[in-house]
Design an enzyme around this catalytic site. Structure first.
Site, short mmCIF file in Angstrom:
data_model
loop_
_atom_site.label_atom_id
_atom_site.label_comp_id
_atom_site.label_asym_id
_atom_site.label_seq_id
_atom_site.Cartn_x
_atom_site.Cartn_y
_atom_site.Cartn_z
CG ASP A 1 -3.03 -8.46 0.78
OD1 ASP A 1 -2.24 -8.76 1.70
OD2 ASP A 1 -4.05 -7.76 0.96
CG HIS B 1 -2.01 -0.99 1.21
ND1 HIS B 1 -2.86 -1.16 0.15
CD2 HIS B 1 -2.38 -1.91 2.15
CE1 HIS B 1 -3.71 -2.15 0.43
NE2 HIS B 1 -3.44 -2.62 1.63
CG ASP C 1 -5.14 -10.07 3.54
OD1 ASP C 1 -4.83 -10.57 2.44
OD2 ASP C 1 -4.83 -8.90 3.85
#
Length: 309
Positions: A162, A125, A246
């Site tokens: 992810d 990110h 995740d």
């Protein structure tokens, strides 16, 4: 050749505080899983500290300087609403970047078949000029820049499974034809980027959003139909993986329904493309994953697939 596991005790000193999901307990869970007898074949190495010049290849100098100056001597300091620094955070972030650069060195020079970096904080990110979403420096993007600058590779790909879209990596790659970014991620979800229409200036971005509730079957279909053919067509000289776990059905922060077999399958498919184009050169680095048991079993499945080649 072997698989190298890069980890460093300093990463556990990145203290995000009580109840923060991106905690050092994640690394402890991974360490326990990879201490099993079957992983004795791993070559284990401690990464060096990254050099500031390596980080500045992808981050603005003013931002790098600000991070260096923001490291507290006590307590915690917020870089954004989700991303904090403790007294140990700068060293942890430097070791995380150092890990992927060292892994790239080892794989490109054929000292290892592939590598996995069990590091914290994550990176995908982080934008060129600011921290975001638990991420201080964009580890995987810096690794790609390192491969190009130090080893004269031209075409480097990042595959990111992810559950959250790697907005920072996409931003850093979007205008560079020789950098490929492919992502599967839940949509809609933080950070709000990653629509199919976001394709980069040269068609070098491939986003495969998944609806909440999507399971392994849908994940494998979009990988097989869109992402993997695009990666194959790009013909990379090195593949990096943003390995977030995740998207697992047990993860508390998102709503996809993958399990560890899906991550193992994706790893093998990516490795097969690496075998066709770049001698199997794959470097993986940890991103998200916030249910400790699911994180441990998923990481083990991923590393098992790397070892199997």
């Amino acid at each position: 050749m072997t698989t190298i596991l890069y980890s460093h005790a300093a990463c556990a000193d990145h203290d995000t505080g009580p109840r923060h999901p991106e905690s050092s307990q994640r690394l402890a869970a991974i360490s326990r899983a990879l201490d099993a007898d079957e992983f004795a074949v791993l070559e284990r190495e401690q990464p060096p500290r990254a050099e500031v010049a390596q980080i500045r290849r992808m981050h603005r100098s003013a931002y790098v300087d600000r991070v260096m100056e923001s490291a507290p001597t006590q307590g915690r300091r917020a870089l954004d609403s989700d991303t904090v620094m403790s007294p140990g955070s700068l060293e942890a972030a430097l070791r995380a970047v150092g890990a992927i650069c060292a892994a790239v060195d080892a794989v490109v020079t054929d000292r290892a078949m592939n590598a996995f970096c069990a590091v914290h904080p994550p990176g995908h990110h982080a934008e060129p000029g600011h921290a975001m979403g638990f991420c201080i420096f964009n580890n995987v993007a810096i690794g790609a820049a390192h491969a190009r600058a130090e080893h004269q590779l031209r075409r480097v790909a990042v595959i990111d499974f992810d559950v959250y879209h790697g907005n920072g990596t996409q931003t850093m790659f979007a205008d560079v034809a020789e950098l490929f970014y492919g992502s599967t991620h839940q949509w809609p979800l933080y950070p709000g980027t990653g629509a199919e229409e976001e394709r980069g200036a040269h068609g070098n971005i491939v986003n495969c959003p998944l609806a909440p509730g999507a399971g392994g079957g849908h994940f494998r279909r979009v990988m097989t139909d869109r992402l993997l053919p695009a990666l194959d067509g790009f013909a990379p000289e090195l593949i990096l993986i943003s390995a977030g776990f995740d998207a697992h059905m047990a993860d508390p922060l998102a709503q996809l329904n993958l399990d560890e077999t899906d991550f193992a399958w994706a790893t093998k498919e990516i490795f097969d493309i690496a075998q066709r184009h770049c001698g199997g050169r794959v470097v993986s680095t940890l991103e998200g994953g916030y249910d400790l048991e699911a994180l441990a079993t998923s990481t083990a499945a991923h590393v098992r697939a790397l070892i199997a080649g």
